[in-house]
Design an enzyme around this catalytic site. Structure first.
Site, PDB file in Angstrom:
ATOM      1  CD  GLU A   1     150.352  90.495  -6.617  1.00 40.78           C
ATOM      2  OE1 GLU A   1     149.671  89.870  -7.457  1.00 40.78           O
ATOM      3  OE2 GLU A   1     151.393  90.030  -6.119  1.00 40.78           O
TER       4      GLU A   1
ATOM      5  N   GLY B   1     139.786  59.825  -0.545  1.00 41.52           N
ATOM      6  CA  GLY B   1     138.725  58.989   0.005  1.00 41.52           C
ATOM      7  C   GLY B   1     138.890  57.510  -0.230  1.00 41.52           C
ATOM      8  CE  LYS B   2     144.663  56.299  -1.617  1.00 46.05           C
ATOM      9  NZ  LYS B   2     144.648  57.771  -1.597  1.00 46.05           N
TER      10      LYS B   2
END
Length: 667
Positions: free
Chosen positions: A451, A233-234
């Protein structure tokens, strides 16, 4: 001083009263079309392609004597003229009438010439039409010249303008001004970076009321450098500053300064500052300033002269102007390590604001901000989504909300449900489900046990992140399955117990394959890579090795193109390097054996998890926890009863860190 309302009013007045004018390019196009029309008209009106040219004597005289010419038109010129008409065919012939043209010389009339050659003129109608030869010659000579000029314009001049905005405007700044009426972004449109908004608050106050700071002798920072990863968000924050201060906003990219022509970048820098002074008070925003502000010492192969000259001009201009004029420079970069030190000294970019990835509360506020225009179901829990998205930037979270809305719309739902947000989060982080990839039964069993081994070990070892879900549905381009964890809060430090538990959990998949199938596969490659990385960090940077003690080894790697660390010397001996390798290997082997012991002791639970995973393809973390604790998956009634009877002290407290797809089985 400058009145804040004067210049915008003048600009608005000029905009309203200035009459609209046709662009020069449009005028040139119309002139060319007119010239082409004149040429075509001249050609067809003249009829050069439809007349047969014959001599006056004897052909034209013969036609008149035979009575085949009833009328003709004479176009007079300075010394003679031309006769145009139609000759009827011979009586009894089937030929078509002939259109003819005759040129003659002299000042005599056509009738006099015909009588001179003995041709009767009774019944012959002659019409005379005067012609201006000067106008004809001018048009015939000027039109080709205009066509050549037009061709040169379209082939060369427009090409040059498309590259540099005009051959005479190479040095003009490409900064685009976002007027006040168009800049609708304020701090209400920015979320997740509250500390950064507080840092720039005094700049806004200065732009609103400069005298408040000047009467005390204070000097506002000349420049503000915003640093942070992409998507945080600069640029949005810079626009919000201009929106809050209600001042013009100039935006330009760092790459717009550098061109193939020498001196263009420096000229554009000077022109940009001149534009800023004319519209003061204003904000000049330079995005990706690292494109022009890189360190001037590259170390290898020399430097880029044009870029260095542009940087020098930027440094000089920032020294030359005063903030009392009302021009604030804001720059943004995600590579502050490559910037030239001269840019970062006091007096240029005085204030440096770090905009990091949002924390848990920041992610929740960003999700709420982007969900304002999305129709969410009443039971949607954005806090839960925020917990499962550490490491995602504001742009990623915006994409997550958009993906959830698209998914719900594609399925014809009336609102976005929690499961849509969960699926969108998994899609943004790990890729889309690839159900079209069909695995044979053996590969599905290997993936399921892999997994299940991760999930079983992670559920038993202490101080680990809680399981979110495990799946054997392929995602993205490399994952055949994944074990996902969901943190409850952000953590910024890692304990040795937790790190060892993480490595042990990563080893669970390989251990389950080895014990179940008496073989190992390449699916654990990403697990082993991550485990090795963590173990080396423990030894070399975190001082968690028992054999080497609290000591760090090596330096942080710097970017080679800066030329600063190309000749870096190793700060430890070869014997120490061998000890580091041995310590890393010992840590990995200990965690592997620990995971193996856990799986051997809980083999029945491993088989149960794998069987349920083969049956359902996806298991929630709660299902795995119930299998490990109770040996089966409880019903909803049993879960409610257990929750009422559970003593909070029986639950071991968990402290979470960043979530990840632990034990993803790669192809």
């Amino acid at each position: 001083m400058y009145p804040r309302s004067r210049k915008p009013q003048d600009d608005d007045r000029k905009t309203k009263t200035e009459p609209s004018r046709m662009p020069i390019r449009g005028m040139v196009v119309w002139l060319l079309l007119l010239a082409l029309f004149l040429i075509l008209y001249h050609f067809f009106a003249d009829g050069s392609g439809s007349y047969k040219e014959i001599p006056f004597n004897p052909d034209f005289v013969t036609l008149v004597k035979e009575g085949r010419v009833q009328e003709c038109e004479v176009i007079e010129e300075m010394s003679g003229g031309k006769i145009q008409g139609t000759a009827e065919p011979v009586v009894g012939s089937t030929a078509k009438p002939m259109r003819f043209r005759v040129y003659y010389q002299g000042q005599e009339s056509v009738q006099e010439l015909l009588l001179k050659y003995g041709a009767p003129i009774d019944g012959l109608q002659v019409r005379y039409r005067p012609q201006n030869p000067l106008l004809l010659h001018f048009i015939s000579g000027a039109v080709p010249f205009l066509l050549v000029l037009g061709l040169l314009y379209f082939l060369f001049i427009r090409q040059i303008r498309s590259v540099g905005h005009g051959a005479l405007s190479f040095g003009k700044s490409r900064a685009r001004m976002l007027a006040r009426d168009k800049n609708r972004i304020t701090f209400q449109d920015v979320a997740g970076i509250d500390e950064a908004k507080e840092d720039v608050q005094e700049i806004i106050e200065f732009l609103k009321d400069p005298k408040r700071f000047q009467k005390l002798g204070g000097r506002i920072p000349k420049g503000v450098l915003m640093m942070g990863p992409p998507g945080t968000g600069k640029t949005l924050l810079a626009k919000a500053i201009a929106g809050e201060a209600d001042v013009p906003f100039f935006t330009i990219s760092g790459s717009d300064f550098v061109e193939m022509f020498v001196g263009v970048g420096a000229s554009r820098v000077r022109d940009m500052f001149e534009q800023g002074k004319k519209h003061a008070p204003c904000i000049i925003f330079i995005d990706e300033i690292d494109a022009v502000g890189r360190s001037r010492f590259s170390g290898i192969g020399g430097g880029h002269d044009e870029r260095e000259q542009t940087l020098n001009a930027l440094l000089v201009e920032m020294d030359g102007f005063d903030t009392q004029e009302g021009v604030i420079i804001i720059a943004a970069t995600n590579r502050p390590d490559v910037l030239d030190p001269a840019l970062l000294r006091p007096g240029r970019f005085d204030r440096q604001i770090v905009i990091d990835m949002p924390d848990l509360n920041g992610r929740e506020s960003i999700l709420k901000l982007h969900a304002k225009n999305i129709k969410l179901a009443a039971d949607v829990d954005l806090r839960r989504i925020a917990r499962g998205t550490p490491g995602l930037s504001g742009a990623d979270l915006a994409s997550l909300i958009n993906e959830a809305a698209l998914l719900a719309a594609r399925e014809g739902k009336q609102a976005v449900l929690q499961q849509d947000l969960e699926e969108a989060r998994d899609k943004v982080r790990w890729g889309r489900e690839r159900r079209s990839r069909v695995l044979d039964e053996k590969e599905r069993r290997i993936t399921a046990y892999h997994e299940a081994g991760h999930a079983l070990v992670l559920q038993i070892v202490p101080d680990t992140e809680p399981l979110h879900k495990i799946t054997i549905i392929p995602r993205g381009t490399a994952f055949l399955g994944a074990t996902m964890q969901l943190p409850e809060k952000d953590r910024y430090t890692e304990g040795r117990t937790k790190v060892l538990s993480t490595i042990t959990g990563l080893m669970g998949g390989r251990v389950a394959e080895e014990l179940t199938f008496d073989d190992i596969t390449s699916g654990a490659a990403s697990d082993l890579k991550e485990a090795t990385r963590i173990a080396r960090l423990m030894v070399c940077q975190w001082g968690m090795s028992k054999g080497l003690g609290p000591q760090t080894f090596g330096v942080h790697e710097e970017l080679l193109f800066l030329g600063r660390e190309v000749t870096r010397q190793q700060d430890f001996s070869e014997d120490t390097a061998r000890r580091i390798d041995a310590e890393v290997n010992e840590l990995l082997r200990e965690c592997y054996q620990r995971a193996k012991d856990i799986v051997v002791r809980n083999r029945e639970k491993l088989d149960m998890i794998a069987d349920r995973l083969l049956e359902r393809e996806t298991l929630e973390g709660r299902d795995v926890e119930e299998i490990v604790r109770y040996g089966r998956i409880l019903s909803e009634e049993e879960r409610e009863e257990r929750e009422e009877q559970t003593d909070p002290e029986e639950e071991a407290p968990r402290q979470e860190s960043r979530p990840k797809a632990t034990g993803t089985r790669a192809e």
